[in-house]
Design a protein around this motif. Structure first.
Motif, PDB file in Angstrom:
ATOM      1  N   LEU A   2       0.824  -1.198   0.000  1.00  0.00           N
ATOM      2  CA  LEU A   2       0.000   0.000   0.000  1.00  0.00           C
ATOM      3  C   LEU A   2       0.863   1.255   0.000  1.00  0.00           C
ATOM      4  O   LEU A   2       0.552   2.232  -0.691  1.00  0.00           O
ATOM      5  CB  LEU A   2      -0.944  -0.010   1.210  1.00  0.00           C
ATOM      6  N   GLY A   3       1.973   1.209   0.743  1.00  0.00           N
ATOM      7  CA  GLY A   3       2.884   2.355   0.766  1.00  0.00           C
ATOM      8  C   GLY A   3       3.478   2.637  -0.605  1.00  0.00           C
ATOM      9  O   GLY A   3       3.648   3.786  -1.004  1.00  0.00           O
ATOM     10  N   PRO A  10       1.717  10.038  -6.761  1.00  0.00           N
ATOM     11  CA  PRO A  10       2.302  11.376  -6.884  1.00  0.00           C
ATOM     12  C   PRO A  10       3.562  11.401  -7.747  1.00  0.00           C
ATOM     13  O   PRO A  10       3.831  12.394  -8.429  1.00  0.00           O
ATOM     14  CB  PRO A  10       2.639  11.779  -5.444  1.00  0.00           C
ATOM     15  N   SER A  11       4.311  10.297  -7.735  1.00  0.00           N
ATOM     16  CA  SER A  11       5.514  10.247  -8.573  1.00  0.00           C
ATOM     17  C   SER A  11       5.147  10.288 -10.053  1.00  0.00           C
ATOM     18  O   SER A  11       5.788  10.986 -10.845  1.00  0.00           O
ATOM     19  CB  SER A  11       6.304   8.965  -8.292  1.00  0.00           C
TER      20      SER A  11
END
Length: 116
Positions: A2-3, A10-11
């Protein structure tokens, strides 16, 4: 897991919004996107019809990509770009027609018609 997904979104957006010298030079050959959209499927189908399973997937991909970009480049320079140049001609002609219609429908024109 999930991280990774939370950091990935966003990347990708940051990369998409980035302006690098390579990305700025990308459009110097013209806008090929519409031509690729128009010709890619047809080219893929012709390659499959002509070569079928005798050509590998990588071969189909390479030929379809190269031919699609070539046809898109030709389409941009021979059809699309000259057609966009006509926009100014018709826009100025249309403005003259609108001005003429407005002047003939104005109060002075109606008065001149009444006086005849």
């Amino acid at each position: 897991m999930l991280g990774t997904l939370i950091a990935l979104a966003p990347s990708i957006i940051g990369f998409g919004n980035a302006s690098t010298p390579i990305l700025r030079r990308f459009g110097r050959c013209g806008d090929l996107s519409y031509g690729v959209y128009l010709y890619a499927f047809m080219i893929q189908q012709v390659l499959i019809w002509r070569f079928g399973a005798r050509m590998t997937f990588a071969g189909h991909l390479a030929w379809a990509s190269a031919l699609s970009l070539a046809f898109a480049w030709l389409s941009w320079h021979l059809i699309e770009k000259p057609s966009l140049g006509l926009k100014q001609i018709y826009r100025s002609g249309a403005a003259k027609v609108v001005t003429m219609i407005r002047s003939k429908s104005g109060p002075r024109y109606r008065e001149a018609l009444r006086d005849q």
